[in-house]
Design an enzyme around this catalytic site. Sequence first.
Site, short mmCIF file in Angstrom:
data_model
loop_
_atom_site.label_atom_id
_atom_site.label_comp_id
_atom_site.label_asym_id
_atom_site.label_seq_id
_atom_site.Cartn_x
_atom_site.Cartn_y
_atom_site.Cartn_z
N ASP A 11 0.88 -1.16 0.00
CA ASP A 11 0.00 0.00 0.00
C ASP A 11 0.93 1.23 0.00
O ASP A 11 2.12 1.10 0.29
CB ASP A 11 -0.87 -0.04 1.25
CG ASP A 11 -1.69 1.22 1.43
OD1 ASP A 11 -2.34 1.65 0.46
OD2 ASP A 11 -1.67 1.80 2.54
N LEU A 12 0.40 2.39 -0.33
CA LEU A 12 1.25 3.59 -0.40
C LEU A 12 1.12 4.47 0.86
O LEU A 12 2.04 4.56 1.67
CB LEU A 12 0.88 4.42 -1.64
CG LEU A 12 1.63 5.74 -1.78
CD1 LEU A 12 3.08 5.52 -2.14
CD2 LEU A 12 0.95 6.63 -2.82
N ASP A 13 -0.07 5.10 0.97
CA ASP A 13 -0.28 6.08 2.05
C ASP A 13 -0.23 5.41 3.42
O ASP A 13 -1.02 4.51 3.69
CB ASP A 13 -1.65 6.76 1.87
CG ASP A 13 -1.73 7.56 0.57
OD1 ASP A 13 -0.83 8.36 0.31
OD2 ASP A 13 -2.72 7.38 -0.17
N THR A 19 1.79 10.09 4.20
CA THR A 19 0.81 11.02 3.64
C THR A 19 -0.53 10.97 4.36
O THR A 19 -1.37 11.84 4.13
CB THR A 19 0.57 10.70 2.15
OG1 THR A 19 0.55 9.28 2.03
CG2 THR A 19 1.65 11.29 1.27
N LYS A 47 -8.81 5.74 6.05
CA LYS A 47 -7.58 5.14 5.53
C LYS A 47 -7.91 3.99 4.59
O LYS A 47 -8.71 3.11 4.93
CB LYS A 47 -6.68 4.65 6.69
CG LYS A 47 -6.08 5.80 7.46
CD LYS A 47 -5.10 5.32 8.53
CE LYS A 47 -4.46 6.51 9.23
NZ LYS A 47 -3.61 6.08 10.36
N SER A 116 -2.75 0.55 -4.22
CA SER A 116 -3.22 1.72 -3.47
C SER A 116 -4.56 2.22 -3.98
O SER A 116 -4.86 2.10 -5.17
CB SER A 116 -2.19 2.85 -3.62
OG SER A 116 -2.70 4.07 -3.16
N ALA A 117 -5.35 2.81 -3.08
CA ALA A 117 -6.62 3.41 -3.47
C ALA A 117 -6.43 4.81 -4.05
O ALA A 117 -7.36 5.39 -4.61
CB ALA A 117 -7.55 3.48 -2.25
N LYS A 147 -11.22 -1.00 -1.54
CA LYS A 147 -10.94 -1.84 -0.38
C LYS A 147 -12.10 -1.61 0.61
O LYS A 147 -12.54 -0.47 0.74
CB LYS A 147 -9.63 -1.41 0.29
CG LYS A 147 -8.39 -1.52 -0.62
CD LYS A 147 -7.18 -0.85 0.03
CE LYS A 147 -5.99 -0.81 -0.93
NZ LYS A 147 -4.83 -0.09 -0.38
N GLU A 171 -0.03 -3.25 4.70
CA GLU A 171 -1.16 -2.32 4.78
C GLU A 171 -1.23 -1.62 6.14
O GLU A 171 -0.92 -2.22 7.16
CB GLU A 171 -2.47 -3.11 4.62
CG GLU A 171 -3.11 -3.01 3.27
CD GLU A 171 -3.67 -1.63 2.94
OE1 GLU A 171 -3.70 -0.76 3.83
OE2 GLU A 171 -4.05 -1.42 1.79
N ASP A 172 -1.67 -0.36 6.12
CA ASP A 172 -1.86 0.37 7.39
C ASP A 172 -3.34 0.61 7.69
O ASP A 172 -3.65 1.22 8.71
CB ASP A 172 -1.15 1.73 7.34
CG ASP A 172 -1.88 2.70 6.44
OD1 ASP A 172 -2.26 2.31 5.32
OD2 ASP A 172 -2.10 3.86 6.85
#
Length: 219
Positions: A11-13, A19, A47, A116-117, A147, A171-172
Site C-alpha cells: 500500500d502507499l499512504d 501522507t 484510511k 493503493s486506493a 478496499k 497495509e496500514d
Amino acid sequence: MNMGRTGFIFDLDGVIVDTAKYHYLAWKKLADELGISFTEEDNENFKGVSRNRCLEILLEMGDLTVSQAQFSAWLAEKNEDYLAYIAGMDETEILPDVPRALEHLRGRNVPIALGSASKNAAPILEKVQLLPYFDTLVDGNSVTKAKPDPEVFLIAAEKLGVAPEDCVVFEDAVAGIEAANNAGMTSIGIGDADILDKADYNFKDFTEIDTEFLDDLLR
Ligand code: BG6
Ligand code: MG
C-alpha cells in the site's frame, strides 16, 4: 502463473510515505468549513478508502445531502488542498526502513507491486524516487471496487503473474487488511496492532521487519 513464487504488494499512504497526515489535514479543513467534527480517530475510517467514499462518509457524519455538483466541488477542493501538501514532498518523507526492505526484496529478485486506493500514487512515488522498485502500479485509477474489496490486490497479483495465495500485502488500513484477507493473501499490518487486529502479522513500522522475516516469506 508462477506457482510458489512470492509476490509483494505495498500500500502507499501510511506504509511507504507518511501522507496519511496530509489526507487528514485536507479532510479536516473541509470538515471545519462544513461545521462537521472530524478527529484523527474518525480519520482511521478514511484510511484505504477512496476519495469519493471518504466524502460520502463525511457528509453522512454531518447529516448532509448535497447536489452532485456540490459533491464534485468539495471533492476537488479536498484534492487541491491535499496536492498543495504533497507538492514539496521528497525522499525525506519515506517512512523509516522502507527503502531497506525494498532494496532487500529487489536483491532477492521478487516481483513488487503497488496496491493503493489513491489516484495520486504515481506522482508521489516519483517525488520520493521509489518508482524504480515497482514492477507494476495498481492504484485508484485502475480499480472500480474500493478496499475492503480485494480487486486492487487481485489485479496486482495478476499483473505480477503470482497466485493470490502466494502474495504478501503490507497495509496500514483496516479496509486494506480486510481486502488482503478477502484476496486470500498474507496480510501484514503496519501500525497499531490493536486497530489492525485482523492482520496475519503486525509491526509498528518497517524498522521492526528484519531480513530473516522477509526471507521466511519467500519460502
Ligand atoms: C488511500 C488513503 O491510500 O487513498 C485514503 O489511505 C485516500 O485516505 C485514498 O482517501 C484516495 O487517495 P487520493 O489521493 O486518490 O485522494
Ligand atoms: Mg494506507
